[in-house]
Design a protein around this motif. Structure first.
Motif, short mmCIF file in Angstrom:
data_model
loop_
_atom_site.label_atom_id
_atom_site.label_comp_id
_atom_site.label_asym_id
_atom_site.label_seq_id
_atom_site.Cartn_x
_atom_site.Cartn_y
_atom_site.Cartn_z
N UNK A 182 0.87 -1.17 0.00
CA UNK A 182 0.00 0.00 0.00
C UNK A 182 0.91 1.23 0.00
N UNK A 183 0.96 1.94 -1.11
CA UNK A 183 1.89 3.06 -1.24
C UNK A 183 1.48 4.28 -0.41
N UNK A 184 0.27 4.27 0.13
CA UNK A 184 -0.15 5.36 1.00
C UNK A 184 0.38 5.16 2.42
N UNK A 185 0.35 3.92 2.88
CA UNK A 185 0.78 3.62 4.25
C UNK A 185 2.17 2.99 4.32
N UNK A 186 2.64 2.42 3.20
CA UNK A 186 3.92 1.73 3.19
C UNK A 186 3.84 0.32 3.74
N UNK A 187 2.64 -0.16 4.04
CA UNK A 187 2.46 -1.48 4.61
C UNK A 187 2.12 -2.51 3.53
N UNK A 188 2.51 -3.76 3.77
CA UNK A 188 2.17 -4.85 2.86
C UNK A 188 0.67 -5.12 2.96
N UNK A 189 0.03 -5.22 1.80
CA UNK A 189 -1.41 -5.51 1.74
C UNK A 189 -1.59 -7.02 1.88
N UNK A 190 -1.96 -7.47 3.05
CA UNK A 190 -2.07 -8.90 3.35
C UNK A 190 -3.16 -9.54 2.50
N UNK A 191 -2.82 -10.67 1.88
CA UNK A 191 -3.79 -11.42 1.10
C UNK A 191 -3.99 -10.92 -0.32
N UNK A 192 -3.33 -9.85 -0.69
CA UNK A 192 -3.48 -9.33 -2.06
C UNK A 192 -2.29 -9.77 -2.91
N UNK A 193 -2.56 -10.11 -4.17
CA UNK A 193 -1.50 -10.52 -5.08
C UNK A 193 -1.74 -9.88 -6.44
N UNK A 194 -0.64 -9.50 -7.09
CA UNK A 194 -0.72 -8.89 -8.42
C UNK A 194 0.34 -9.47 -9.33
N UNK A 195 0.09 -9.34 -10.62
CA UNK A 195 0.99 -9.85 -11.65
C UNK A 195 1.91 -8.74 -12.13
N UNK A 196 3.21 -9.03 -12.26
CA UNK A 196 4.19 -8.01 -12.64
C UNK A 196 3.88 -7.43 -14.02
N UNK A 197 3.58 -8.28 -14.98
CA UNK A 197 3.30 -7.81 -16.34
C UNK A 197 2.04 -6.94 -16.37
N UNK A 198 0.99 -7.37 -15.68
CA UNK A 198 -0.26 -6.62 -15.66
C UNK A 198 -0.06 -5.25 -15.01
N UNK A 199 0.69 -5.21 -13.92
CA UNK A 199 0.94 -3.93 -13.24
C UNK A 199 1.84 -3.02 -14.07
N UNK A 200 2.88 -3.59 -14.69
CA UNK A 200 3.78 -2.78 -15.52
C UNK A 200 3.07 -2.18 -16.72
#
Length: 218
Positions: A50-68
Motif C-alpha cells: 500500500x503506497x499510502x501507508x507503506x504497509x504490505x497488503x495482506x492477502x493481495x496478489x498482483x501480476x508483474x506484467x499486468x501492473x507494468x
C-alpha cells in the motif's frame, strides 16, 4: 533509428518499477530519437505494498506484467516474447520491484538469484554484446549476469556495495548525477533514486545513461 527494450518490474516504487525512473527513461529515449518497447516478466509479485501507508497488503496478489502495463499504457510484452535481433540495447529502471520481482536481492542479499524468465531475457542482450543500462537498485543484478569484475554503481550505500562486490562485481561509488560505464562489458549504471532527492536530480543521471547506452549501440 535505434530501438531499445525497457524492462519493467511492476508499477510503484515499493513493490514494482519506480515510476519516475521508468517515465524518465522513456522520455529520454524519445528525446534522443530512439524507439522503445516495454517488457515485463509474466510472474506474480513478491507482495503488494500500500503506497499510502507503506504497509504490505495482506492477502493481495498482483501480476508483474499486468501492473507494468499501467506505466506502458498497455503497450507492453512479456519477456518471453523478446526477438533479440530487433533491439539495439536494454534499459532497466529501478524501484524495489527490481530487487523483489526481477531478482530476490531484497530478501537474500548477496545470495540472490534472478528470476529465470528475467535472466534469460537480459542474458540475450549480454550474449549479443548489446549495451545494457541499469538504474537505481537494478545494478545489483550485474554480477549475476556478467563475468567477475564487471563494474557498476548503486551510489554510495556501503552495505549494498559490499554485497555487489561479494557477488563478484566491482562497485564504484558515484553521485546522483553520475554514470559508471564498463566499456568492456558494454554496460552503464546510475544511482537515480538511490540518491536523488527530487525528480530533476534523477533525470540528469538517467538522461546521461540513456545517451551512453545509445552511443554504445553504434
Amino acid at each position: 533509428m535505434k530501438k531499445i527494450a525497457v524492462l519493467l518490474s511492476g508499477s510503484g516504487v515499493f513493490d514494482g518499477s519506480e515510476i519516475h525512473e521508468a517515465v524518465l527513461t522513456l522520455l529520454s529515449l524519445t528525446h534522443a530519437g530512439a524507439e522503445y518497447q516495454c517488457f515485463a516478466p509474466d510472474i506474480e509479485q513478491l507482495h503488494v505494498v500500500n503506497h499510502l501507508t507503506g504497509e504490505v497488503a495482506v492477502g493481495e496478489q498482483r501480476n508483474v506484467l499486468v501492473e507494468a502495463a499501467r506505466i506502458a499504457r498497455g503497450e507492453i510484452k512479456a519477456t518471453t516474447e523478446l526477438e533479440i535481433e530487433q533491439f539495439d540495447g536494454l534499459v532497466i529502471p529501478g524501484g524495489f520491484g527490481a530487487a523483489k520481482n526481477l531478482c530476490n536481492f531484497a530478501i537474500t542479499g548477496s545470495e540472490c538469484n534472478i528470476a529465470p524468465s528475467v535472466s534469460e531475457f537480459i542474458q540475450a542482450f549480454v550474449d549479443g554484446k548489446k549495451p545494457v543500462g541499469f538504474i537505481c537498485i537494478a545494478p545489483v543484478m550485474i554480477p549475476r549476469l556478467y563475468h567477475s569484475g564487471a563494474k557498476g554503481t548503486i551510489g554510495n550505500d556501503s552495505e549494498t556495495a559490499h554485497a555487489f562486490n561479494l557477488m563478484g562485481g566491482e562497485h564504484q561509488e558515484a553521485s546522483v548525477e553520475d554514470i559508471v560505464v564498463d566499456e568492456t562489458n558494454r554496460l552503464v549504471s546510475t544511482p537515480a533514486y538511490m540518491l536523488a532527492e527530487n525528480i530533476t536530480q534523477a533525470h540528469i543521471g538517467i538522461e546521461k545513461l540513456v545517451k551512453k547506452v545509445l552511443s554504445l549501440a553504434d
